[in-house]
Write an enzyme that holds these catalytic residues in place. Structure first.
Site, short mmCIF file in Angstrom:
data_model
loop_
_atom_site.label_atom_id
_atom_site.label_comp_id
_atom_site.label_asym_id
_atom_site.label_seq_id
_atom_site.Cartn_x
_atom_site.Cartn_y
_atom_site.Cartn_z
N ASP A 116 0.86 -1.17 0.00
CA ASP A 116 0.00 0.00 0.00
C ASP A 116 0.91 1.24 0.00
OD1 ASP A 116 -2.15 1.72 0.04
OD2 ASP A 116 -3.19 0.75 1.69
C1 BGC Z 1 -5.21 3.10 0.42
C2 BGC Z 1 -5.52 2.06 -0.61
C3 BGC Z 1 -5.46 2.64 -1.99
C4 BGC Z 1 -4.11 3.28 -2.20
C5 BGC Z 1 -3.93 3.89 -3.59
C6 BGC Z 1 -3.96 3.90 0.08
O1 BGC Z 1 -3.84 5.01 0.90
O2 BGC Z 1 -5.07 2.49 1.68
O3 BGC Z 1 -6.80 1.50 -0.36
O4 BGC Z 1 -5.69 1.64 -2.95
O5 BGC Z 1 -3.95 4.32 -1.25
O6 BGC Z 1 -4.69 5.00 -3.77
#
Ligand code: BGC
Length: 746
Positions: A307
């Site tokens: 993530d």
């Molecule tokens: C979130 C994810 C998301 C990613 C990309 C992160 O902050 O936890 O769910 O897919 O950002 O935007």
């Protein structure tokens, strides 16, 4: 378990409807991957494992007033110098379809024409309840609402439509579905989940995958989905986003892993890792979970992606690594295949050094890159890296809006209807009030046009707020409106009270503003004082009050619940939410949503419906505001004749369950028939109830249907004291619509 796609059968030789290229089967893909890998330099391999965000290659942020602009020199630097294999996101607001095509074409032009092995870039996006970041997209109810529909077909359709609109934006990879269990109501990402139940989450996840990816993720209208956030993210002890969970392996395997396991078996090929930590182990460094369980036990052949910035955070936040370079080593060796770095090239540089220093074996790099290339082939990226503008014509089509509206209708939950205050007569004089009555953003929540979803001015003008939808349904002349109160501050309530006095009925729309992720953290689940007080003031007028709760969490309203005659829980019903709410208020649609979570009555009394025996033992009681599965209708359903195929089955026999449901009211209605199992005695304490089946039916007045369920022995298994799955003989009870039947497993 229905397997929609099994990896090794998944790619049949079919002709793609968007390209004349023949799809490849699994062996051909494996051969291609091997060939390609053998030609790649270490730099190219490490580049494939690197993902950066669009901002890194942009000159200008897109905003309301300013058009986003790519920086071609930086783009070339990313792809040619750093060999970047994947990109994500927007910077910072939704683009038009055409602009997405321009962006993707420019990216792929460089990848195809200026790199030795011409490997297209894999673009990923958060198309959470529809294509968040493409202007005008069909934006569905959020997951918590879709779960409340208890309708697998609607979820499959939402998957199908979202994929086709994401593909129309030329993006082949969606960071969805969220299979986290929403078991802490404070958690600001609760609404991104399918609620608190394992079976419901699994079923909705599988339905989404069937629609979104199906068995041909390289077709025009399907794509690669990404399961997230693996695993245990949804149960932080203190309810704050990105804070520690304390889930032991037994509970992890019983409650948090099953939806992911089922989705992997159904062909999910990418998995995003949990940003948090569990039992002191930041998941980005969890070898046991990422490598031993996911890739080992479950034989997952796709790739894991970190993530946002979470590999760095092993050093900067968690301090389990004593340098940023060590953080990269730890994460890659734990089993992370791609790093969402995403703001620089540090991961690339450190990983190159680590391989050269012998700290990360080349075999681990080859494994990660094999997995990434495999998915790139499967999704058809090599055949069709460019924009072809294929389904632009179906983008946001009336057909899509229709499916969206139906989802919104079925996702709204009527929890209280004293003296049949609802539906309201269309000739009544209505006073509409409250902070969520006249905003579109609050109906949609985060991941709408922007990350936080709070740029009201960017919302489509043609969609209706609750107030606008009520006015359009019954005519403006009978509707008066005043906001009355903000989310957390009194406005001049005197004026609102005067208007309330002159009406027949008050519709108070209360709840939460939009938020997404950590900015949505709160310290108290109670609804804000200002709103509670406002409703108390309104009640002094003696006029009947209907509360419409809008927001992503079950904010506690026990202080005012008794003051309301009717209560609708709308959560986040999406762009058609205003329309759907107004249809239900005035009886044009009969509500059929049921709670996918247990709605707490008190702060600190978060007990799930599948509570343990000791939670109702001695002085303990289960006393939520409303329990999981609760939801009323304007008609009445009677359950009868619950019967089992046998009162004893062996460990390899299925049990057939039958029940009759009759609509004994005067209106047509839909009913979700929920089947629960209770394991009466177990070597590990068993939940008092567990959902194991559901079917949604529609019944005309007087009509009766017989519903069949099959319980397979697998559904009676649980995780034993040794953390392994077991099937224990003993007595079980089936409960449907309040009726019970006992059987024995021999
Ligand atoms: C979130 C994810 C998301 C990613 C990309 C992160 O902050 O936890 O769910 O897919 O950002 O935007």
């Amino acid at each position: 378990m229905i397997k929609y796609l099994i990896f090794f059968l998944g790619l049949t030789i079919l002709l793609s409807n968007n390209s004349s290229a023949q799809k490849m089967n699994e062996q051909q893909i494996e051969k291609k991957v091997k060939e390609l890998l053998s030609k790649m330099s270490l730099e190219e391999k490490v580049g494939q494992m690197t993902q950066v965000t669009l901002q890194v290659v942009s000159k200008k942020q897109g905003t309301r007033d300013q058009k986003h602009e790519l920086d071609l020199a930086k783009l070339e630097e990313a792809i040619v110098k750093y060999n970047v294999g994947s990109m994500l996101n927007v910077y910072d607001v939704a683009h038009s379809l055409e602009y997405w095509h321009e962006i993707i074409n420019k990216i792929q032009d460089i990848a195809i024409n200026k790199t030795p092995n011409k490997i297209p870039v894999f673009y990923g996006i958060d198309a959470i309840h529809g294509v968040t970041y493409t202007k005008g997209a069909t934006l569905f109810p959020q997951s918590i609402n879709m779960a409340a529909t208890f309708n697998r077909d609607l979820e499959e359709k939402a998957g199908e439509i979202t994929s086709s609109e994401t593909r129309a934006s030329q993006i082949p990879w969606n960071f969805y579905p969220v299979l986290d269990m929403g078991r802490n109501p404070l958690w600001p990402r609760l609404w991104e989940t399918f609620g608190e139940d394992v079976y419901l989450t699994t079923q909705m996840g599988l339905s989404y995958i069937k629609g979104a990816q199906g068995n041909e993720m390289d077709s025009d209208s399907k794509l690669a989905i990404c399961l997230k956030h693996f695993a245990g993210y949804g149960f932080p002890l203190n309810g704050k986003d990105r804070s520690p969970a304390w889930i032991g392996e037994r509970m992890m395997r019983e409650y948090f892993l099953p939806p992911f396991k089922a989705a992997v078996e159904a062909g999910a090929m990418t998995v995003m890792v949990n940003s948090g930590e569990n039992e002191g182990i930041p998941t980005h460094s969890d070898y046991h979970l990422l490598t031993e369980i996911l890739k080992g036990e479950w034989n997952f052949k796709g790739f894991t992606v970190s993530d946002w910035e979470d590999i760095k955070r092993l050093y900067t936040r968690d301090r389990v690594a004593d340098s940023p370079k060590e953080a990269v080593r730890m994460a890659v060796m734990a089993g992370i295949d791609m790093s969402m770095v995403p703001m620089d090239y540090s991961f690339y540089e450190y990983l190159l050094e680590l391989v050269k220093d012998g700290k990360v074996p080349i075999s681990r790099i080859d494994d990660a890159v094999t997995r990434i290339l495999r998915v790139k082939f499967m999704v058809g990226l090599f055949d069709n890296p460019y924009s072809k503008n294929n389904n632009s014509e179906v983008f946001a089509s009336p057909e899509h809006s229709k499916a969206n509206l139906q989802s919104a209708r079925e996702s709204i939950i009527l929890v209280k209807n004293q003296d049949s205050v609802l539906p309201i007569k269309k000739t009544s004089k209505i006073f509409v009030t409250g902070p969520t009555a006249n905003l579109l953003s609050v109906l949609n929540g985060g991941w709408t046009i922007t990350w936080q979803g709070n740029e009201e001015s960017l919302y489509p003008k043609e969609k209706m707020t609750v107030l606008e939808a009520i006015e359009s349904r019954i005519g403006k002349s009978n509707v008066s409106y005043s906001e009355g109160v903000t989310f957390n501050k009194d406005l001049n309530t005197a004026n609102a009270i005067e208007q309330a006095k002159n009406s027949d009925i008050i519709i108070a729309c209360i709840g939460e503003p939009t938020y997404c992720e950590t900015p949505g953290n709160i310290n108290n689940l109670n609804l804000e004082k200002a709103q509670l007080n406002f409703v108390k003031e309104l009640s002094k007028t003696g006029k009947p009050i209907v509360l419409v709760m809008i927001g992503g969490r079950p904010r506690i309203i026990s202080e005012i619940e008794k003051l309301a005659s009717g209560i609708l829980l709308a959560f986040l019903p999406g762009m058609e939410g205003g329309t759907a709410i107004s249809e239900i208020l005035f009886g044009d649609v009969n509500p059929s949503g049921k709670l996918p979570i247990t709605y707490p009555r008190f702060v600190n009394d978060f007990v799930h419906y599948d509570y343990k025996p000791m939670e109702v033992f001695d002085a303990n009681v289960f006393n939520p505001q409303w329990t999981f599965g609760h939801g009323l209708s304007y008609t009445k359903f009677d359950y009868s004749d619950l019967s089992l195929s046998s009162n004893s089955i062996s460990k390899n026999e299925n049990l057939k369950v039958k029940v009759n449901v009759k609509n004994s009211g005067v209106l047509e209605g839909m009913e979700s028939v929920l089947l629960y199992v209770t394991d009466l005695y177990g070597s590990v304490s068993r939940p008092v109830l567990q959902l194991k089946g559901f079917e949604k039916i529609s019944l005309k007045p007087g009509e009766q249907k017989s519903i069949d369920f099959t319980i397979i022995p697998d559904q009676l298994k649980f995780i034993g004291r040794d953390n392994k799955e077991i099937l224990e003989a003993g007595k079980f009870v089936i409960t449907v619509g309040g009726l019970k039947q006992e059987f024995e497993l021999k």
